[in-house]
Structures are given as C-alpha cells and as structure tokens.
Design an enzyme around this catalytic site. Structure first.
Site, short mmCIF file in Angstrom:
data_model
loop_
_atom_site.label_atom_id
_atom_site.label_comp_id
_atom_site.label_asym_id
_atom_site.label_seq_id
_atom_site.Cartn_x
_atom_site.Cartn_y
_atom_site.Cartn_z
CG ASP A 283 -5.80 -37.82 -37.77
OD1 ASP A 283 -5.89 -37.26 -36.86
OD2 ASP A 283 -6.53 -37.52 -38.91
CB CYS B 154 -6.96 -33.25 -39.07
SG CYS B 154 -8.18 -32.34 -39.11
#
Length: 281
Positions: free
Chosen positions: A195, A188
């Site tokens: 992620d 992120c």
C-alpha cells in the site's frame, strides 16, 4: 506484523480469497472490520483522542439507467472515524461491481442506495456524493502543504516497524508546522500487497526532529496493517512520544481496484472540505 492478523473477525473476509464477480446489485457483498481490533492494540478506549473520516474516492462507479444505458460517475464516501467498523476494501470493490448490470431509475437512487448500505456496514451514518465526470474538468493535482522531509541524506538499514524512533524526537521551542512525506508504504494485513501513500503531519508543539520522524515513517515499510489502522497508529505514536498540543495526520493512498482511501485523524475538530488528488492518485 500486526498482532491481530489471525483475529476471528477477519476469518470470513473475501480478501485474499478467490471470488466470483457479481454484476447484479448485492448489498451483502460488503464486509465490515471492527475498528476495535487495532484500537485495542493501541490501548484506545471508547473515548477516542481524535475525530476524523476515512475519505474514499470511487473511480469505477457504473450502473444502467432505466432504459439500460450505462452510466458512469465518480463517488466520494466519508466514513466517520467514530463508526464501529471500517469497510474492507475488496468487499467494497465487489459491492460496487454488483451495480454494473443493474438498472436504477436515477442518480439519486444510486446515492441513496450507497448511503443506506454503507451506513449499515459501518454502523454509523456515512456521507455519499456522486458527481458526473465533467465536474472534474478543471480539478488540479496538488501537493501537501508545508515541508517535505524526504530529501535527507541518511542511511537506513532496517524496515521493521519501530515506534521507538520517535523517542525524544520532540525538543526545544514550540512551533506550528506542516510536514509531509511521500515515502509511506505498508502492506495489506491479509494479502501482503503493498500500500503506497503520502502522509501530512500538522502539529503545534515542541519541534519534531525530522530525521527521527522519517525513520519512523520508513519503518512501516514491512508492516502489515490496513490504511486506516496505520494512520491511527501514527497519530497515537506521535501523541505518546512527542505530546503536541494540536495534531492532525492525513494520509492519501494510491488507488487499488478503482478505490482510494484517505484517512484523516485530528484533535482539532476540523476535517478537509475538499478531496483533491495527489500526483500518484
């Protein structure tokens, strides 16, 4: 590390901040992020080399009916890649939470409210559908079509992003093929949380060297950028270094906060009509 992490447009985001959870409907919780931030970094102007959507799946959508009985549904939102803004995911989660103790007269009112608010945030009309859970009874988990490039016996010692892995990656005969990897991982832009995603690359052009492509994708592992921005970076890097005639990049990310994001970018003008889950979704 992204060059625009400290951009003033990101300063007011709730992402990474301690926040209160509001359970009464509040459209002001939605926060836009200008797509121009990463597109300027990619030297993209107003005339984009791709079309596509960000396909969001809403797994934690709940509200009260007119009599106060809780309702649940699964929602799908298609946000055009041509919209001025993407929608920041934590703000989207907080916005959906605000439906939880709010009474609505009908399911259509929910869909209409979502469509109106998300369109206002994105700056362009979005498509919204909501479905009852029983509609998913026979939906299967799928895998991407084509060849997986992950089972290569190669040694990797660097996990810092480097587009140069794609240099001279496309040579030889013209082919049409689908390649995919489940090893896409980035972080992120604001919180550094991981992620996790799978990505499919469909193209027509000189055959792309699979080892170089895998090294390139693995180099996202320590990279900080939003999902949508990573996919656009992959698309533009492949176009720059490999110059295929046709290209589609489609990533499906694991969910966080009841949402998954599945960006799709193509120069073929087609978008997927379905929204089938992969194994990790």
């Amino acid at each position: 590390m992204s060059k625009y992490k400290d951009a003033k447009e990101l300063a007011g985001l709730t992402l990474g901040q301690k926040t209160d959870y509001i359970d009464q409907y509040d459209a002001s919780l939605l926060q836009p992020v200008p797509r121009s931030l990463n597109r300027s970094d990619l030297n993209l102007g107003e005339s984009l080399p791709f079309t596509g959507y960000d396909i969001w799946t809403l797994y934690e959508l709940s509200w009260l009916n007119s009599k106060g009985l809780p309702q649940v549904a699964i929602g799908e939102v298609r946000l055009p890649a041509s919209s001025p803004n993407l929608i920041e995911s934590k703000s989207f989660k907080l916005y959906l939470n605000s439906f939880n103790q709010t009474r609505f007269d009908s399911w259509q009112q929910i869909a209409d409210t979502l469509q109106k608010d998300l369109t206002a945030c994105a700056g362009q009309e979005v498509d919204v559908t909501i479905q009852p859970l029983e509609d998913f009874t026979d939906q299967t988990v799928i895998n991407f079509a084509g060849n997986c490039i992950d089972e290569q016996d190669i040694e990797i010692n660097s996990y810092d992003f480097d587009a140069q892995y794609l240099k001279d990656a496309a040579e030889g005969e013209i082919v049409t093929e689908d390649l995919h990897s489940h090893l896409l991982k980035s972080n992120c832009l604001i919180t550094n949380q991981p992620d996790w995603g799978s990505v499919k690359i469909s193209y027509k052009g000189k055959q792309i060297n699979r080892e170089k492509l895998l090294r390139y994708l693995v180099s996202f592992r320590n990279h900080n950028e939003f999902h949508e921005q990573c996919v656009e970076r992959i698309f533009t890097d492949i176009m720059k270094f490999c110059q295929p005639e046709l290209l589609t990049v489609y990533a499906r990310y694991t969910r966080r906060g009841g949402l998954d994001i599945n960006p799709y970018r193509t120069n073929q003008g087609k978008t997927p009509s379905d929204n089938f889950r992969l194994a990790r979704q």
